[in-house]
Design a protein around this motif. Structure first.
Motif, mmCIF file in Angstrom:
data_model
loop_
_atom_site.group_PDB
_atom_site.id
_atom_site.type_symbol
_atom_site.label_atom_id
_atom_site.label_comp_id
_atom_site.label_asym_id
_atom_site.label_seq_id
_atom_site.Cartn_x
_atom_site.Cartn_y
_atom_site.Cartn_z
ATOM 1 N N UNK A 80 32.050 -46.529 -11.282
ATOM 2 C CA UNK A 80 32.846 -47.694 -10.878
ATOM 3 C C UNK A 80 34.311 -47.330 -10.658
ATOM 4 N N UNK A 81 34.790 -46.295 -11.348
ATOM 5 C CA UNK A 81 36.172 -45.836 -11.184
ATOM 6 C C UNK A 81 36.310 -44.937 -9.952
ATOM 7 N N UNK A 82 35.186 -44.731 -9.251
ATOM 8 C CA UNK A 82 35.159 -43.877 -8.057
ATOM 9 C C UNK A 82 35.607 -42.459 -8.381
ATOM 10 N N UNK A 83 35.136 -41.970 -9.529
ATOM 11 C CA UNK A 83 35.405 -40.586 -9.917
ATOM 12 C C UNK A 83 34.642 -39.674 -8.960
ATOM 13 N N UNK A 84 35.086 -38.441 -8.821
ATOM 14 C CA UNK A 84 34.352 -37.496 -7.971
ATOM 15 C C UNK A 84 32.906 -37.338 -8.459
ATOM 16 N N UNK A 85 32.006 -37.050 -7.529
ATOM 17 C CA UNK A 85 30.596 -36.919 -7.850
ATOM 18 C C UNK A 85 30.304 -35.906 -8.938
ATOM 19 N N UNK A 86 31.024 -34.798 -8.923
ATOM 20 C CA UNK A 86 30.814 -33.779 -9.962
ATOM 21 C C UNK A 86 31.143 -34.314 -11.345
ATOM 22 N N UNK A 87 32.164 -35.146 -11.422
ATOM 23 C CA UNK A 87 32.546 -35.731 -12.706
ATOM 24 C C UNK A 87 31.502 -36.756 -13.166
ATOM 25 N N UNK A 120 42.444 -38.971 -14.313
ATOM 26 C CA UNK A 120 42.299 -39.978 -13.256
ATOM 27 C C UNK A 120 43.247 -41.151 -13.444
ATOM 28 N N UNK A 121 43.590 -41.461 -14.689
ATOM 29 C CA UNK A 121 44.466 -42.600 -14.955
ATOM 30 C C UNK A 121 45.945 -42.218 -14.952
ATOM 31 N N UNK A 122 46.214 -40.914 -14.948
ATOM 32 C CA UNK A 122 47.613 -40.462 -14.979
ATOM 33 C C UNK A 122 48.290 -40.833 -13.660
ATOM 34 N N UNK A 123 49.504 -41.352 -13.736
ATOM 35 C CA UNK A 123 50.220 -41.681 -12.506
ATOM 36 C C UNK A 123 50.577 -40.406 -11.745
ATOM 37 N N UNK A 124 50.652 -40.536 -10.435
ATOM 38 C CA UNK A 124 51.041 -39.399 -9.594
ATOM 39 C C UNK A 124 52.500 -39.052 -9.890
ATOM 40 N N UNK A 125 52.846 -37.772 -9.861
ATOM 41 C CA UNK A 125 54.249 -37.390 -10.078
ATOM 42 C C UNK A 125 55.158 -38.058 -9.046
ATOM 43 N N UNK A 126 56.362 -38.396 -9.495
ATOM 44 C CA UNK A 126 57.304 -39.106 -8.630
ATOM 45 C C UNK A 126 57.680 -38.293 -7.402
ATOM 46 N N UNK A 127 57.694 -36.961 -7.524
ATOM 47 C CA UNK A 127 58.095 -36.137 -6.396
ATOM 48 C C UNK A 127 56.924 -35.736 -5.497
ATOM 49 N N UNK A 128 55.746 -36.282 -5.763
ATOM 50 C CA UNK A 128 54.577 -35.930 -4.941
ATOM 51 C C UNK A 128 54.664 -36.660 -3.611
#
Length: 150
Positions: A61-68, A131-139
């Motif tokens: 449901x979290x749309x994790x990658x298939x391998x995960x 997966x829940x970690x926010x993307x880095x600000x400089x990304x």
């Protein structure tokens, strides 16, 4: 759903940690009666399978990658293997019901498989947290055009 995935995977990891505690309780219970491993058995046959299914559901449901998602369901297979190993170990006794070298060796595989299962759950839990970690600000945002693979 991603937070639910983290929570479920964390609860699964806690259940596996408790499994080792419950195994020790059974091993050190004197006299060791039929109920010495009751907590270990209930956790392994009911709680861990249910938490594994919930973790896998939340991963999907979290749309994790298939391998995960595949990694998230793996503990269920390892629990089935645990039961088979335990049955083989218990069946490998001599005529008087005494443990044999073969039975003890097979029983050792039960512990090894448990360690492997814990490592799988740690990997799932760490990936869920990522997966829940926010993307880095400089990304820099990645532009994806319609019809191109992401």
């Amino acid at each position: 759903m991603r937070k639910a995935f983290v929570i479920a995977s964390t609860l699964l990891l806690v259940a596996f940690a408790l499994q080792f505690v419950f195994a020790a309780v059974g091993a050190f219970t004197k006299p060791a009666g039929d109920g010495a491993y009751a907590l270990h058995s209930v956790t392994g046959t009911a709680i861990i399978p249910v938490l594994t299914l919930l973790t896998t559901l939340f991963a999907a449901l979290a749309k994790a990658p298939g391998r995960l998602i595949g990694l998230a369901i793996l503990p269920l297979g390892l629990v089935v293997l645990q039961a088979l190993i335990a049955m083989l170990a218990n069946a490998s006794t001599d005529a008087s019901g005494t443990s044999t070298a073969l039975g003890l060796t097979i029983g050792g595989l039960h512990a090894l498989n448990g360690i492997i299962a814990v490592h799988v759950v740690v990997a799932v839990q760490q990936a869920a947290r990522k997966l829940t970690a926010p993307a880095p600000a400089d990304a820099a945002p990645v532009a994806v055009r319609e019809g191109e693979p992401a």
